[in-house]
Design a protein around this motif. Structure first.
Motif, short mmCIF file in Angstrom:
data_model
loop_
_atom_site.label_atom_id
_atom_site.label_comp_id
_atom_site.label_asym_id
_atom_site.label_seq_id
_atom_site.Cartn_x
_atom_site.Cartn_y
_atom_site.Cartn_z
N THR A 154 -30.43 52.83 21.97
CA THR A 154 -30.39 52.40 20.58
C THR A 154 -31.26 53.26 19.69
O THR A 154 -31.03 53.33 18.51
N VAL A 166 -30.29 45.70 16.55
CA VAL A 166 -31.09 46.17 17.68
C VAL A 166 -32.38 45.34 17.85
O VAL A 166 -32.65 44.84 18.94
N SER A 182 -33.34 49.67 13.24
CA SER A 182 -31.92 49.63 13.58
C SER A 182 -31.24 50.48 12.53
O SER A 182 -31.78 50.67 11.44
#
Ligand SMILES: [Zn+2]
Length: 709
Positions: free
Chosen positions: A445, A405, A374
């Motif tokens: 993402t 994420v 993330s």
């Protein structure tokens, strides 16, 4: 008052959050809500000075953690119960030049989503409301065995009549019953029946492309004040508040028609509904706090982005406003092919027998979860020595702080795993919906433009992915398999080894689950017509269970006319059962003979117009197209016939011919036999050549074989 949250929205005229609760009766409850946004960056004092002149807002400086860095900084919080004012302030700041040094946070999360997050409720949760505003909810969103009452669903069809440039309602169907008569009667009868049947959900075909808006505008014109499709009058004012006047046309810019107290789903405009039905929509709606009626209209990527926002709100992290978020629906393979970041092993084009297809299930999401990928966990200060190392790259990820994420993606993976152990149709649909959300999670993402992603995250996911696939390929080599093709998360293996042993070893060494997709009796890998090289993720073959599997050819594309699909289907059927490469070639020639019959009919003009329809999604308005592309010609032609097509809208037309050459005939004007036969013969020849190109059958050769008897 109690019930299940059927819908939630913000009424900007009343400055209220509205919830519709389905209980013994279905009712609406309105709430006052104080919302806020944050401003940071340069020129905060100046911004505060200017904003303080506005009545009805509270300004306070606060220390807040912000994404993506998760560092705390001093931001100006702007709060108000006047939601429309707050919205105007946000829009003003986004566009004003003097605000260019400022950054905005929490501005593009819809108020109803924030309201639900702050009150611990979610769509289809069972809640009770006391004293007008006290909400309590016993349910947990983590429960997978939740239930909700059956929804009364109604199918609504509408047909219009056009005379002397004016459009009016001709008739309607409510479920299987037709309503006809004068326009006023038809309109009021639709309204009456929806109310009498207590409908919760209305399914239309094309309701978002103007049909519903047109019903309301006709009712207004006729002075039918009590006409409504919802449980309350009118349509929801949408966030995109632009309205398009219709001037009596039948085609419009799609502006979603959202009802009050009933859920309108346009079956032609809902990917998730199409894939996973009401069960899937409800599942994703609960997790993302995007109300079902909106969820039905957005991509799975918007759902994942919604879930990340919810997770950020839970952690009290302010989320930056970011323009140009991609709405594109791409899966990992598409993205990887686009920039070659993932594992790739190019196949030899041609025919093979006895091949295993294996793939890692949800590989990229699993990587994000397992290695905590993330943007806020990247190269953290707390794990410089012992962080999670990324292969080949000099990056690390945090071992202490769970990223947003991985938290979101991990929850989806584990839910899906649990659903897969339950044997019922609702669980299967929920699992399918989650699969689509997971498929898009990398695009949302791991990709460069994502709110919680960055180029480094994208590279790291690819690096882990390549390492895992290389490990799997090495294991395959050790176990007497040869890799024929590989891409991102999939391998095609040929050889004498024991496939179950292979799967066990891979799971043991990589820690990730791998599935056997099946054993192919035969499979053909395709090549690029340009340079003849093997192409990625384009193949067709027959699995041992008789199922045909096809990727990357015309039959799979939604813009291909039915007649071309039909030709490819005929060829595929002839190839079924091929036992050797000689046998395959013999069958291919039989296939071409069979396709000749289609070509003959096409040339004779026997084909009905609907089999010839080509669908194209336009990317811009006609005046924005430069040059004289096919796309532009079609739009110009449609314009001449009085049809305006807006950017992003799909057009359906038949390719035709007139005195000045090729032309496009719009769907409603297309007629049997009225098409450009030679163009369709070319399309058929091209599609057959796509499948047989590895065997030297170029488009030209195929065309000769198809047309010279
Ligand atoms: Zn750390």
């Amino acid at each position: 008052m109690e019930g299940y949250i059927l819908d939630a929205y913000t009424d900007l005229r009343k400055n209220k959050i509205v919830l519709w609760l389905k209980g013994a009766k279905t009712v609406s409850v309105e709430f006052n809500y104080m919302s806020s946004l944050y401003i940071g960056g340069y020129g905060l004092e100046e911004a505060e000075r200017r904003l303080s002149a506005i009545n009805g807002i509270d300004l306070v400086f606060e220390n807040v953690r912000t994404a993506p860095s998760m560092k705390s900084s001093v931001l100006l919080r702007v709060s108000s119960r006047n939601l429309s004012l707050l919205r105007r302030i946000a829009e003003g700041l986004q566009t004003s030049k003097s605000g260019s040094g400022l950054s905005l946070y929490d501005v593009d999360i819809p108020y109803e989503q924030r309201f639900m997050a702050e009150n611990g409720i979610f769509p289809f949760a069972h809640i009770s409301v006391r004293h007008g505003s006290e909400i309590s909810c016993e349910e947990s969103v983590d429960d997978i065995s939740y239930e909700f009452p059956p929804l009364n669903t109604c199918h609504l069809g509408i047909s219009f009549r056009e005379s002397e440039g004016a459009v009016s309602v001709a008739s309607a169907t409510v479920d299987d019953e037709t309503i006809s008569g004068d326009e006023e009667h038809v309109l009021m009868e639709i309204s009456r029946r929806l109310n009498a049947s207590e409908s919760d959900v209305i399914i239309t075909h094309g309701g978002d492309s103007g049909k519903i808006n047109e019903l309301y505008s006709r009712a207004r014109r006729l002075g039918l004040g009590s006409f409504t499709l919802g449980r309350a009058g009118g349509l929801q004012s949408t966030y995109r508040s632009k309205s398009y006047s219709s001037y009596g046309r039948v085609l419009y810019k799609p502006s979603p028609a959202l009802l009050m107290g009933r859920i309108h789903i346009d079956a032609e405009n809902s990917f998730l509904y199409d894939e996973s039905g009401m069960d899937g929509l409800v599942e994703v709606s609960r997790l993302s706090l995007i109300p079902l009626q909106r969820m039905a209209r957005v991509s799975p990527g918007t759902a994942i982005s919604g879930m990340e926002n919810v997770e950020a709100m839970k952690r009290r992290i302010a989320v930056p406003y970011r323009k140009n978020r991609s709405e594109d629906f791409k899966n990992a393979a598409d993205l990887v092919v686009a920039d070659r970041g993932g594992f790739i092993y190019t196949p030899q084009p041609g025919f093979n027998t006895d091949v295993y297809g294996v793939d890692f299930s949800s590989l990229y999401p699993s990587i994000m979860e397992k290695w905590n990928i993330s943007v806020e966990t990247l190269n953290c200060g707390c794990c410089r020595q012992d962080g999670i190392r990324v292969p080949e790259l000099n990056y690390h990820f945090c071992r202490k702080y769970r990223g947003i994420v991985p938290a979101v993606v991990g929850r989806l993976i584990s839910r899906r795993r649990r659903y897969r152990t339950v044997d019922d149709p609702a669980a299967a649909n929920r699992s399918k919906a989650l699969k689509w959300v997971l498929v898009t999670s990398f695009g949302y993402t791991g990709y460069r433009n994502a709110k919680f992603g960055s180029i480094e995250c994208h590279e790291a996911i690819n690096a882990f992915g390549r390492e895992i696939l290389l490990t799997a390929s090495e294991i395959a080599g050790r176990m007497k398999f040869r890799v024929l093709h590989g891409i991102v998360d999939s391998l095609w293996l040929k050889g004498e080894g024991d496939i179950d042993e292979f799967v066990k070893s891979v799971e043991l060494e990589t820690g990730l689950p791998i599935d056997i997709e099946g054993r192919y009796r035969w499979i053909v890998f395709l090549n690029n017509k340009g340079n003849g090289e093997g192409s990625l993720n384009r193949y067709y073959g027959e699995l041992e269970n008789g199922k045909m599997k096809v990727r990357g050819i015309e039959i799979r594309r939604s813009d291909t006319p039915e007649v071309v699909r039909f030709a490819q289907r005929i060829l595929l059927e002839k190839l079924r059962g091929s036992s050797s490469s000689d046998d395959f070639m013999r069958r291919a020639m039989e296939g071409i003979t069979a396709v000749r019959e289609i070509v003959r009919s096409v040339k004779q003009g026997d084909y009905p117009a609907e089999e010839m329809l080509i669908t194209k999604r336009t990317s811009q308005r006609v005046e924005e197209y430069a040059g004289n592309s096919e796309q532009k010609k079609i739009l110009v032609e449609l314009g001449k016939r009085g049809i305006t097509v807006n950017a992003g809208e799909a057009v359906r037309y038949v390719s035709g011919r007139n005195s000045s050459g090729r032309t496009a005939i719009p769907e409603h004007a297309a007629d049997i036999g009225n098409y450009d036969a030679s163009h369709y013969v070319s399309l058929i020849a091209r599609s057959i050549s796509t499948m047989l190109y590895p065997f030297g059958l170029t488009e030209k050769k195929v065309r000769l074989l198809l047309t010279h008897f």
